[in-house]
Motif scaffolding. Structure first.
Motif, mmCIF file in Angstrom:
data_model
loop_
_atom_site.group_PDB
_atom_site.id
_atom_site.type_symbol
_atom_site.label_atom_id
_atom_site.label_comp_id
_atom_site.label_asym_id
_atom_site.label_seq_id
_atom_site.Cartn_x
_atom_site.Cartn_y
_atom_site.Cartn_z
ATOM 1 N N ASP A 95 0.690 -1.176 -0.079
ATOM 2 C CA ASP A 95 0.013 -0.042 -0.004
ATOM 3 C C ASP A 95 0.911 1.402 -0.169
ATOM 4 O O ASP A 95 0.406 2.280 -0.077
ATOM 5 C CB ASP A 95 -0.931 0.002 1.224
ATOM 6 N N ALA A 96 2.088 1.189 -0.133
ATOM 7 C CA ALA A 96 3.115 2.339 0.049
ATOM 8 C C ALA A 96 3.435 2.546 -1.426
ATOM 9 O O ALA A 96 3.900 3.719 -1.732
ATOM 10 C CB ALA A 96 4.293 2.018 0.824
ATOM 11 N N ASP A 98 3.389 4.386 -4.703
ATOM 12 C CA ASP A 98 2.905 5.714 -5.278
ATOM 13 C C ASP A 98 3.209 6.004 -6.581
ATOM 14 O O ASP A 98 3.968 5.158 -7.214
ATOM 15 C CB ASP A 98 3.367 6.743 -4.392
ATOM 16 N N THR A 114 0.282 10.594 -5.666
ATOM 17 C CA THR A 114 -0.810 9.590 -4.662
ATOM 18 C C THR A 114 -0.230 10.031 -3.414
ATOM 19 O O THR A 114 -0.715 8.859 -2.471
ATOM 20 C CB THR A 114 -0.777 8.593 -5.344
ATOM 21 N N ASN A 117 -1.793 8.134 0.549
ATOM 22 C CA ASN A 117 -3.188 7.757 0.667
ATOM 23 C C ASN A 117 -3.234 6.299 1.070
ATOM 24 O O ASN A 117 -4.282 5.880 0.950
ATOM 25 C CB ASN A 117 -3.655 7.894 -1.205
ATOM 26 N N ASN A 118 -2.200 5.679 1.370
ATOM 27 C CA ASN A 118 -2.200 4.236 1.756
ATOM 28 C C ASN A 118 -2.788 3.413 0.790
ATOM 29 O O ASN A 118 -3.740 2.349 1.110
ATOM 30 C CB ASN A 118 -2.788 4.168 3.194
ATOM 31 N N LYS A 119 -2.947 3.680 -0.479
ATOM 32 C CA LYS A 119 -3.478 2.922 -1.567
ATOM 33 C C LYS A 119 -2.046 2.314 -2.235
ATOM 34 O O LYS A 119 -1.250 3.136 -2.666
ATOM 35 C CB LYS A 119 -4.457 3.565 -2.191
ATOM 36 N N ARG A 120 -2.593 1.094 -2.980
ATOM 37 C CA ARG A 120 -1.667 0.711 -3.960
ATOM 38 C C ARG A 120 -1.439 1.305 -5.138
ATOM 39 O O ARG A 120 -2.632 1.048 -5.921
ATOM 40 C CB ARG A 120 -1.756 -0.825 -3.785
ATOM 41 N N ASP A 121 -0.758 2.133 -5.639
ATOM 42 C CA ASP A 121 -0.940 2.970 -7.096
ATOM 43 C C ASP A 121 0.274 2.374 -7.930
ATOM 44 O O ASP A 121 1.624 2.495 -7.517
ATOM 45 C CB ASP A 121 -0.736 4.320 -6.636
HETATM 46 CA CA LIG Z 1 -0.106 5.087 -2.349
#
Ligand SMILES: [Ca+2]
Ligand SMILES: [Ca+2]
Ligand SMILES: [Ca+2]
Length: 308
Positions: A95-96, A98, A114, A117-121
């Motif tokens: 999830d790090a 970016d 990104t 956002n703690n999302k998988r980008d």
């Molecule tokens: Ca991210």
């Protein structure tokens, strides 16, 4: 009679040799290639490089950027920006991931599009000089570089995994891979999320727009031979072409078009390998490949080219 025969034979041999000599000459390119090098995807040690075709020099990027595991670089159409994925220094978890954009050649730090956002980008590609399509938590999204506003192309989360988006230039269509592993298939979808269309029916991924209605992609040779092969698909006449430089004995992966004939590819296990994947120029009209002077015992992958 004999003399004439010899003369004709001699001419044929001569013409054939000249043709082969010509065909085997390394084509000349100008501009830049981005690629990444790692020991392993899970080792968090990927680094980004620029190879300058004119000077044949390779430059390591981002020694002071505090970004780890940088990979999958892609240039804006005008060649002025480079987008890529990575993690903030030391943040070695999914999830790090970016998505970043760097003004090519500048001393400015990349913009994190990104941040926090703690999302998988992942998997960013420029649509035009302003917008980047990428994968966020299993969906395709578009981020505007200037104000970081995000629009959705798909919104079903991880239930259906969409990956590896690639815009078809001069259209609003996006090529992408739906599903994972041996269930992955190449699809196209409109930027609005409409017209989702399946284009392949064997394990396939990594679509890259090439020219007009044609794109390159990577697929298994067969359901019992999973070696990566590069194919071209023409959406206009649904014609599928296995390119002549593939081998059924090793992976031929990650196509990066140079022009309407040549591309850079990653080969693994070929004769003369430096180890892992190596980068080569490949000819779509013959079996010819030529190694780039960048290869090491690690994996060289994810190349993309800009003529600028
Ligand atoms: Ca991210
Ligand atoms: Ca999804
Ligand atoms: Ca290598």
């Amino acid at each position: 009679m004999k003399k004439i025969y010899k003369l004709i034979l001699g001419s044929i041999v001569f013409v054939t040799s000249v043709f082969q000599l010509h065909a085997a000459t390394v084509p000349t390119f100008y501009g830049k290639l981005v690629f990444h090098r790692y020991s392993d995807y899970d080792a968090w040690d990927s680094k980004l490089y620029l190879y300058n075709f004119t000077t044949q020099q390779t430059t390591l990027l981002g020694t002071n950027w505090k970004i780890d595991h940088m990979m999958n670089g892609h240039f804006s159409p005008d060649g002025k920006w480079l987008t890529f994925m990575g993690v903030n220094s030391g943040q070695h978890y999914g999830d790090a991931w970016d998505v970043y954009a760097w003004k090519v050649g500048s001393s400015e730090l990349p913009i994190n599009l990104t941040q926090g956002n703690n999302k998988r980008d992942e998997d960013p590609k420029f649509i035009d000089n302003q917008r980047i399509i990428f994968k966020q938590n299993g969906d395709l999204k578009i981020v505007k570089m200037t104000d970081r506003t995000i629009t959705y192309v798909t919104q079903n989360g991880w239930d259906i995994e969409e990956s590896m988006p690639y815009p078809m230039v001069n259209t609003t269509q996006i090529l992408y891979a739906k599903g994972a592993g041996n269930n992955s298939r190449v699809f196209s979808i409109d930027q609005s999320g409409a017209y989702d269309t399946q284009l392949t029916n064997i394990a396939s991924y990594y679509p890259v727009w090439w020219q007009g209605s044609r794109f390159l992609y990577v697929r298994w040779y067969s359901s019992t031979n999973a070696h990566d092969q590069i194919y071209a698909y023409d959406m206009a006449n649904k014609q599928n072409t296995r390119l002549p430089f593939n081998s059924i004995n090793y992976d031929t992966s990650d196509p990066a078009p140079l022009d309407q004939r040549y591309m850079v590819v990653s080969l693994a296990g070929q004769t003369g390998s430096r180890g892992g994947y190596d980068l080569y120029i490949a000819d779509s009209l013959s079996s010819n490949v030529w190694p780039l002077p960048v290869n090491s015992n690690l994996n060289e992958l994810g190349a993309f080219y800009t003529p600028y």
